[in-house]
Design a protein around this motif. Structure first.
Motif, PDB file in Angstrom:
ATOM      1  N   LEU A  45       0.817  -1.211   0.000  1.00 17.51           N
ATOM      2  CA  LEU A  45       0.000   0.000   0.000  1.00 17.51           C
ATOM      3  C   LEU A  45       0.855   1.267   0.000  1.00 17.51           C
ATOM      4  O   LEU A  45       0.512   2.267  -0.627  1.00 17.51           O
ATOM      5  CB  LEU A  45      -0.919  -0.016   1.225  1.00 17.51           C
ATOM      6  CG  LEU A  45      -1.887   1.147   1.398  1.00 17.51           C
ATOM      7  CD1 LEU A  45      -2.877   1.187   0.232  1.00 17.51           C
ATOM      8  CD2 LEU A  45      -2.640   1.009   2.719  1.00 17.51           C
ATOM      9  N   ALA A  46       1.983   1.221   0.686  1.00 18.34           N
ATOM     10  CA  ALA A  46       2.787   2.416   0.920  1.00 18.34           C
ATOM     11  C   ALA A  46       3.567   2.850  -0.315  1.00 18.34           C
ATOM     12  O   ALA A  46       3.855   2.056  -1.209  1.00 18.34           O
ATOM     13  CB  ALA A  46       3.750   2.175   2.071  1.00 18.34           C
ATOM     14  N   THR A  47       3.900   4.134  -0.339  1.00 23.44           N
ATOM     15  CA  THR A  47       4.845   4.660  -1.317  1.00 23.44           C
ATOM     16  C   THR A  47       6.190   4.845  -0.623  1.00 23.44           C
ATOM     17  O   THR A  47       6.277   4.853   0.618  1.00 23.44           O
ATOM     18  CB  THR A  47       4.390   6.018  -1.869  1.00 23.44           C
ATOM     19  OG1 THR A  47       4.257   6.945  -0.770  1.00 23.44           O
ATOM     20  CG2 THR A  47       3.051   5.894  -2.579  1.00 23.44           C
ATOM     21  N   ILE A  48       7.234   4.984  -1.416  1.00 18.78           N
ATOM     22  CA  ILE A  48       8.536   5.340  -0.866  1.00 18.78           C
ATOM     23  C   ILE A  48       8.936   6.676  -1.458  1.00 18.78           C
ATOM     24  O   ILE A  48       8.694   6.941  -2.642  1.00 18.78           O
ATOM     25  CB  ILE A  48       9.599   4.257  -1.144  1.00 18.78           C
ATOM     26  CG1 ILE A  48      10.837   4.502  -0.275  1.00 18.78           C
ATOM     27  CG2 ILE A  48       9.975   4.185  -2.620  1.00 18.78           C
ATOM     28  CD1 ILE A  48      11.800   3.315  -0.224  1.00 18.78           C
ATOM     29  N   GLN A  49       9.500   7.518  -0.631  1.00 19.76           N
ATOM     30  CA  GLN A  49       9.895   8.850  -1.084  1.00 19.76           C
ATOM     31  C   GLN A  49      11.354   8.841  -1.498  1.00 19.76           C
ATOM     32  O   GLN A  49      12.202   8.318  -0.783  1.00 19.76           O
ATOM     33  CB  GLN A  49       9.678   9.874   0.018  1.00 19.76           C
ATOM     34  CG  GLN A  49      10.127  11.283  -0.349  1.00 19.76           C
ATOM     35  CD  GLN A  49       9.811  12.287   0.725  1.00 19.76           C
ATOM     36  OE1 GLN A  49       8.735  12.871   0.732  1.00 19.76           O
ATOM     37  NE2 GLN A  49      10.738  12.483   1.655  1.00 19.76           N
ATOM     38  N   ALA A  50      11.599   9.413  -2.647  1.00 18.07           N
ATOM     39  CA  ALA A  50      12.971   9.587  -3.114  1.00 18.07           C
ATOM     40  C   ALA A  50      13.282  11.079  -3.200  1.00 18.07           C
ATOM     41  O   ALA A  50      12.449  11.865  -3.658  1.00 18.07           O
ATOM     42  CB  ALA A  50      13.165   8.945  -4.471  1.00 18.07           C
TER      43      ALA A  50
END
Length: 455
Positions: A45-50
């Motif tokens: 479900l989660a996104t990862i921030q770059a």
């Protein structure tokens, strides 16, 4: 470099010097000298921030991406100072894999209605809700196989094209190789007789249960029913176990045990996705699922259920009379208001049930059962099968069936018959139960409904 899934990156136990993440852009925010890019790859479900610093090469790539674009980012996995996230990527390289036209891309940050998302079913898995839905669908299907494997059932692939009508309802899709408008008789068709898409694998599964013991089939079934309700589609998946040397009570035990197992599996293995539905779709989802796990299912004879419905002060759209098939409003009243938990209704009138269900001693009812669950109504329909040849033949005659079409089925009662029972569980309805979703179209990747064959 091998790609790391975002799910694995977010569950990492230590920083990584170099990591490759690929996914679809959920958002991009440009600052002076650097940009934030949030990616999701569908693995969770989660996104990862770059965070990527502006270099000439990266700025050129950033100018080409927006929401929906697919990209690859190489960088360090480091602890995030921001709240709500443990890790982030310090990007060193940014590759644009597939651009997304920002003027026409239909998914925006705002919440979209389910009706709108059905019109773009090919893109809706990109949303949080439907990404979670179809991860859960995959997990639930695997849990079905795991359950039966642990119970030592054999998995049987039953035919999708058939010459028999299991339910006797006649609402079947015809299969033909003849050209439209052909006047040739069925004997000239591919199979030499009328053929249809199956409504159930039960009759075939019965044959194998009388040879191998406990078996199940799990596959697509079809019904040409011109119905536009939130519970009906033309193509759906059914789970159909058959247990041998067993009766109706054993059948109900199996159904209850299976539902509890599947609910527990989803809570244990899809907790994050289940929580999304509990928060945004059905506030009562978690109490409903916990009740299923904690309480034994109620068991009520059909005649008693009719009396309960007649005596209540609640007004129903469909008047209640003995001999009728229960409607959804009646089913939901019994499990949601009267007993407040799942309910088995059993021993139905023979006049509303198919020929293969075992006749009770009263010669009026058959050993059939339906399992009713909150919000949905019927989740399981099953019966003890009629193993007695003379009674089975009499029922087929009574219903006007051509016994020649079922010669192989009758053979099973001729050569070593045995008591056996089984049921059908609607896979999509089970998914509706564990998500709180109220429309069956929203638990299917590409639903097939009357006048709708898109995608």
């Amino acid at each position: 470099m091998k790609r790391t899934k975002i799910k694995d990156a977010l569950n990492a136990t230590a920083p990584m010097d170099e990591i490759l993440i690929k996914g679809w852009v959920r958002s991009k925010r440009d600052n002076k000298g650097f940009s934030f890019v949030a990616l999701n790859d569908g693995s969770c479900l989660a996104t990862i921030q770059a965070i990527v610093d502006h270099t000439p090469e990266i700025e050129e790539a950033l100018s080409r991406i927006g929401t929906g674009a697919s990209v690859g980012i190489v960088g360090e996995l480091v602890e995030s100072p921001g709240k709500g996230q443990k890790w982030e990527i310090r990007g060193k390289k940014l590759e644009v894999i597939g651009e997304a036209d920002q003027e026409t891309f239909p998914l925006q940050k705002k919440r979209h209605s389910d009706e709108f998302l059905r019109s773009i079913a090919h893109l809706r898995p990109r949303t949080n809700k439907y990404g979670a839905m179809f991860r859960m669908r995959s997990a639930l299907a695997q849990a079905v196989h795991k359950y039966f494997s642990e119970k030592d059932f054999f998995y049987i692939h039953t035919p999708i094209i058939t010459g028999s009508d299991c339910e006797g309802a006649g609402e079947m899709f015809r299969v033909t190789s003849l050209e439209a408008g052909s006047q040739l008789p069925p004997e000239e068709d591919f199979f030499g007789q009328p053929s249809q898409l199956t409504v159930s694998g039960q009759l075939s599964a019965e044959m194998f249960s009388l040879s191998l013991g406990d078996v199940y089939t799990f596959g697509p079934t079809f019904r040409a029913e011109n119905s536009n309700t939130p519970r009906h589609v033309a193509e759906f998946w059914m789970i159909e176990p058959e247990i041998v040397f067993s009766d109706l009570s054993d059948d109900m035990d199996l159904g209850e045990d299976m539902i509890k197992y599947l609910v527990a599996h989803m809570l244990d293995n899809c907790a994050e996705d289940v929580e999304l539905f509990a928060k945004w779709v059905d506030k009562g989802l978690m109490p409903t699922l916990q009740t299923i796990l904690d309480k034994p299912f109620e068991r009520v004879p059909y005649t008693e259920a009719i009396e309960i419905l007649k005596k209540t002060k609640k007004k129903f759209e469909y008047p209640v009379e003995w001999g009728m098939d229960l409607q959804t409003e009646h089913e939901r009243f019994l499990c949601e208001e009267k007993f407040k938990k799942p309910v088995y209704v059993y021993d139905y009138p023979k006049t509303i049930k198919p020929f293969y269900m075992r006749m009770n001693d009263d010669n009026t009812t058959v050993a059939a059962m339906d399992c009713l669950v909150p919000r949905i109504g019927e989740l399981i329909g099953g019966s003890q099968r009629e193993e007695r040849m003379d009674v089975l033949v009499a029922r087929m005659d009574e219903m006007g069936l051509n016994k020649d079409d079922y010669w192989w089925y009758l053979d099973s009662r001729k050569y070593g018959t045995a008591p056996h029972a089984g049921f059908g569980m609607g896979f999509e309805r089970m998914l509706m139960l564990v998500t709180g979703v109220s429309n069956i179209r929203d638990v299917m990747p590409f639903p097939r409904t009357p006048k709708s064959l898109d995608f």
